[in-house]
Design a protein around this motif. Sequence first.
Motif, PDB file in Angstrom:
ATOM      1  N   VAL A 179       0.823  -1.140   0.002  1.00  0.00           N
ATOM      2  CA  VAL A 179       0.077  -0.220  -0.271  1.00  0.00           C
ATOM      3  C   VAL A 179       0.939   1.176  -0.005  1.00  0.00           C
ATOM      4  O   VAL A 179       1.607   1.463   1.056  1.00  0.00           O
ATOM      5  CB  VAL A 179      -1.004   0.032   1.174  1.00  0.00           C
ATOM      6  CG1 VAL A 179      -1.752   1.295   1.111  1.00  0.00           C
ATOM      7  CG2 VAL A 179      -1.750  -1.139   1.396  1.00  0.00           C
ATOM      8  N   GLY A 180       0.898   1.993  -1.142  1.00  0.00           N
ATOM      9  CA  GLY A 180       1.804   3.245  -1.182  1.00  0.00           C
ATOM     10  C   GLY A 180       2.617   3.207  -2.452  1.00  0.00           C
ATOM     11  O   GLY A 180       3.310   1.759  -2.550  1.00  0.00           O
ATOM     12  N   ARG A 181       3.002   3.751  -3.236  1.00  0.00           N
ATOM     13  CA  ARG A 181       3.922   3.748  -4.442  1.00  0.00           C
ATOM     14  C   ARG A 181       4.930   4.947  -4.485  1.00  0.00           C
ATOM     15  O   ARG A 181       5.270   5.645  -5.640  1.00  0.00           O
ATOM     16  CB  ARG A 181       3.160   3.872  -5.593  1.00  0.00           C
ATOM     17  CG  ARG A 181       2.245   5.226  -5.791  1.00  0.00           C
ATOM     18  CD  ARG A 181       1.568   5.420  -7.111  1.00  0.00           C
ATOM     19  NE  ARG A 181       0.421   6.202  -6.966  1.00  0.00           N
ATOM     20  CZ  ARG A 181      -0.378   6.542  -7.667  1.00  0.00           C
ATOM     21  NH1 ARG A 181      -0.541   5.846  -8.924  1.00  0.00           N
ATOM     22  NH2 ARG A 181      -1.434   7.480  -7.705  1.00  0.00           N
ATOM     23  N   ASP A 219       4.135  -2.846   8.856  1.00  0.00           N
ATOM     24  CA  ASP A 219       3.315  -1.555   9.056  1.00  0.00           C
ATOM     25  C   ASP A 219       4.542  -0.393   8.837  1.00  0.00           C
ATOM     26  O   ASP A 219       5.353  -0.289  10.148  1.00  0.00           O
ATOM     27  CB  ASP A 219       2.726  -1.272  10.244  1.00  0.00           C
ATOM     28  CG  ASP A 219       1.850  -0.028  10.723  1.00  0.00           C
ATOM     29  OD1 ASP A 219       1.833   0.757   9.570  1.00  0.00           O
ATOM     30  OD2 ASP A 219       1.075   0.201  11.401  1.00  0.00           O
ATOM     31  N   VAL A 220       4.712   0.243   7.768  1.00  0.00           N
ATOM     32  CA  VAL A 220       5.615   1.465   7.655  1.00  0.00           C
ATOM     33  C   VAL A 220       5.530   2.473   7.992  1.00  0.00           C
ATOM     34  O   VAL A 220       6.219   3.276   8.547  1.00  0.00           O
ATOM     35  CB  VAL A 220       6.312   1.224   6.023  1.00  0.00           C
ATOM     36  CG1 VAL A 220       7.271   2.358   6.013  1.00  0.00           C
ATOM     37  CG2 VAL A 220       6.678  -0.087   5.609  1.00  0.00           C
ATOM     38  N   GLY A 221       4.090   2.685   8.226  1.00  0.00           N
ATOM     39  CA  GLY A 221       3.746   4.273   8.633  1.00  0.00           C
ATOM     40  C   GLY A 221       3.916   4.882   9.830  1.00  0.00           C
ATOM     41  O   GLY A 221       4.050   3.933  10.796  1.00  0.00           O
ATOM     42  N   MET A 240      15.228  -0.865  12.266  1.00  0.00           N
ATOM     43  CA  MET A 240      15.499  -1.335  11.136  1.00  0.00           C
ATOM     44  C   MET A 240      16.025  -0.447   9.899  1.00  0.00           C
ATOM     45  O   MET A 240      17.079  -0.823   9.351  1.00  0.00           O
ATOM     46  CB  MET A 240      14.780  -2.402  10.757  1.00  0.00           C
ATOM     47  CG  MET A 240      15.345  -3.622   9.581  1.00  0.00           C
ATOM     48  SD  MET A 240      16.441  -4.622  10.619  1.00  0.00           S
ATOM     49  CE  MET A 240      16.812  -6.125   9.583  1.00  0.00           C
ATOM     50  N   THR A 241      15.209   0.544   9.818  1.00  0.00           N
ATOM     51  CA  THR A 241      15.943   1.407   8.843  1.00  0.00           C
ATOM     52  C   THR A 241      16.994   2.192   9.191  1.00  0.00           C
ATOM     53  O   THR A 241      18.112   2.393   8.304  1.00  0.00           O
ATOM     54  CB  THR A 241      14.636   2.560   8.652  1.00  0.00           C
ATOM     55  OG1 THR A 241      13.514   2.002   8.147  1.00  0.00           O
ATOM     56  CG2 THR A 241      15.176   3.662   7.540  1.00  0.00           C
ATOM     57  N   ILE A 242      17.184   2.436  10.464  1.00  0.00           N
ATOM     58  CA  ILE A 242      18.498   3.185  10.954  1.00  0.00           C
ATOM     59  C   ILE A 242      19.664   2.201  10.502  1.00  0.00           C
ATOM     60  O   ILE A 242      20.724   2.393  10.221  1.00  0.00           O
ATOM     61  CB  ILE A 242      18.424   3.627  12.462  1.00  0.00           C
ATOM     62  CG1 ILE A 242      17.444   4.461  12.660  1.00  0.00           C
ATOM     63  CG2 ILE A 242      19.963   4.068  12.845  1.00  0.00           C
ATOM     64  CD1 ILE A 242      17.045   4.759  13.985  1.00  0.00           C
TER      65      ILE A 242
HETATM   66  P1  NAP Z   1       4.463   9.283   0.794  1.00  0.00           P
HETATM   67  O1  NAP Z   1       5.286   9.881  -0.164  1.00  0.00           O
HETATM   68  O2  NAP Z   1       3.272  10.202   1.155  1.00  0.00           O
HETATM   69  O3  NAP Z   1       3.495   8.081  -0.027  1.00  0.00           O
HETATM   70  C1  NAP Z   1       2.241   7.683   0.510  1.00  0.00           C
HETATM   71  C2  NAP Z   1       1.834   6.724  -0.578  1.00  0.00           C
HETATM   72  O4  NAP Z   1       0.543   5.998   0.036  1.00  0.00           O
HETATM   73  C3  NAP Z   1       1.155   7.298  -1.677  1.00  0.00           C
HETATM   74  O5  NAP Z   1       1.729   6.387  -3.078  1.00  0.00           O
HETATM   75  C4  NAP Z   1      -0.149   7.347  -1.851  1.00  0.00           C
HETATM   76  O6  NAP Z   1      -0.907   7.418  -2.914  1.00  0.00           O
HETATM   77  C5  NAP Z   1      -0.484   6.231  -0.786  1.00  0.00           C
HETATM   78  N1  NAP Z   1      -1.680   6.445  -0.139  1.00  0.00           N
HETATM   79  C6  NAP Z   1      -1.858   7.646   0.669  1.00  0.00           C
HETATM   80  N2  NAP Z   1      -3.184   7.526   1.329  1.00  0.00           N
HETATM   81  C7  NAP Z   1      -3.580   6.570   0.544  1.00  0.00           C
HETATM   82  C8  NAP Z   1      -5.151   5.847   1.107  1.00  0.00           C
HETATM   83  N3  NAP Z   1      -6.071   6.327   1.696  1.00  0.00           N
HETATM   84  N4  NAP Z   1      -5.228   4.718   0.237  1.00  0.00           N
HETATM   85  C9  NAP Z   1      -4.508   4.182  -0.704  1.00  0.00           C
HETATM   86  N5  NAP Z   1      -3.184   4.776  -0.712  1.00  0.00           N
HETATM   87  C10 NAP Z   1      -2.958   5.841  -0.016  1.00  0.00           C
HETATM   88  O7  NAP Z   1       4.897   8.809   1.853  1.00  0.00           O
HETATM   89  P2  NAP Z   1       6.293   7.706   2.049  1.00  0.00           P
HETATM   90  O8  NAP Z   1       7.521   8.863   2.201  1.00  0.00           O
HETATM   91  O9  NAP Z   1       5.952   6.853   1.111  1.00  0.00           O
HETATM   92  O10 NAP Z   1       6.007   7.188   3.519  1.00  0.00           O
HETATM   93  C11 NAP Z   1       4.895   6.422   3.838  1.00  0.00           C
HETATM   94  C12 NAP Z   1       4.785   6.218   5.487  1.00  0.00           C
HETATM   95  O11 NAP Z   1       6.004   5.575   5.952  1.00  0.00           O
HETATM   96  C13 NAP Z   1       4.773   7.706   6.252  1.00  0.00           C
HETATM   97  O12 NAP Z   1       3.844   7.178   7.398  1.00  0.00           O
HETATM   98  C14 NAP Z   1       6.013   7.775   6.542  1.00  0.00           C
HETATM   99  O13 NAP Z   1       5.980   8.715   7.883  1.00  0.00           O
HETATM  100  C15 NAP Z   1       6.528   6.223   6.938  1.00  0.00           C
HETATM  101  N6  NAP Z   1       7.753   6.229   6.879  1.00  0.00           N
HETATM  102  C16 NAP Z   1       8.363   5.523   7.904  1.00  0.00           C
HETATM  103  C17 NAP Z   1       9.879   5.288   7.846  1.00  0.00           C
HETATM  104  C18 NAP Z   1      10.602   4.362   9.016  1.00  0.00           C
HETATM  105  O14 NAP Z   1      11.818   4.434   9.125  1.00  0.00           O
HETATM  106  N7  NAP Z   1       9.771   3.583   9.672  1.00  0.00           N
HETATM  107  C19 NAP Z   1      10.703   5.924   6.780  1.00  0.00           C
HETATM  108  C20 NAP Z   1       9.919   6.505   5.674  1.00  0.00           C
HETATM  109  C21 NAP Z   1       8.734   6.675   5.603  1.00  0.00           C
HETATM  110  P3  NAP Z   1      -0.637   8.282  -4.283  1.00  0.00           P
HETATM  111  O15 NAP Z   1       0.394   7.840  -4.724  1.00  0.00           O
HETATM  112  O16 NAP Z   1      -1.795   7.957  -4.973  1.00  0.00           O
HETATM  113  O17 NAP Z   1      -0.831   9.659  -3.544  1.00  0.00           O
END
Ligand code: NAP
Length: 210
Positions: free
Chosen positions: A75-77, A143-145, A190-192
Amino acid sequence: KVAGIIVQQPLPECIPLRAVIDAIDPRKDIDGIHPLNAGLLALGYEGYLPATAHASVELLKRSGIELAGKDAVVVGRSNIVGKPIANMMVQKGPGANSTVTVVHTRTKDLAAHCKRADILIVAAGVPGLVKPEWIKEGACVIDVGVNRVGTKISEKTGKKIAILSGDVDFDAAKEIAGYITPVPGGVGPMTITMLMRNTLNSLKFKLGIA
Ligand code: NAP
């Protein structure tokens, strides 16, 4: 003197991301965002992997989860998380060979895709997006969020800190999933680790000992 560079995103709107990425030496690109490293990943060649994507896949491998032949739904691109995870899992070779679907905001019936996933990786940045009833019994959920959903006072420091939540309701989902990562304490650490690994490799390369 510098072994590795990461770009903390999102950038302010006045700074074009593409220009910043182009300015990074691909040999110091320890978060794998330069087109050279992204291209190497897409083609299945060795290069720097984006740390969060690598962390997500590494957690699966080190937990002994078989990826080959599994239905994986991402989920997410985004270029730094969703797309590279899909690229890693779809490669032909050991520790990959999954059947991967990438879903996003334009996907019809998100729930139906999630429900058939043996491996569900959620990187949307929307707290509670994936409902417990969307999770297949025994599925593996990454769960990456990371979402700030409030604040609290830290017991350790007495200071105000953010309350973090993932994209999945952990307490409800853990009753259904076979495996699930918590937020915080799952993909983040794990990212770190993956960033440090890439930094070390970059330094070794620089010193000619790689
Ligand atoms: P991003 O650039 O905002 O991308 C989010 C993606 O999710 C987009 O492709 C978006 O679709 C999709 N999306 C958003 N809402 C949605 C919905 N309601 N239904 C279906 N798809 C949906 O974010 P990101 O940088 O990939 O990061 C994603 C999450 O991971 C964030 O919470 C961020 O904080 C977290 N994260 C965590 C780490 C870690 O170390 N744990 C590192 C990086 C990121 P569209 O392309 O169509 O807009």
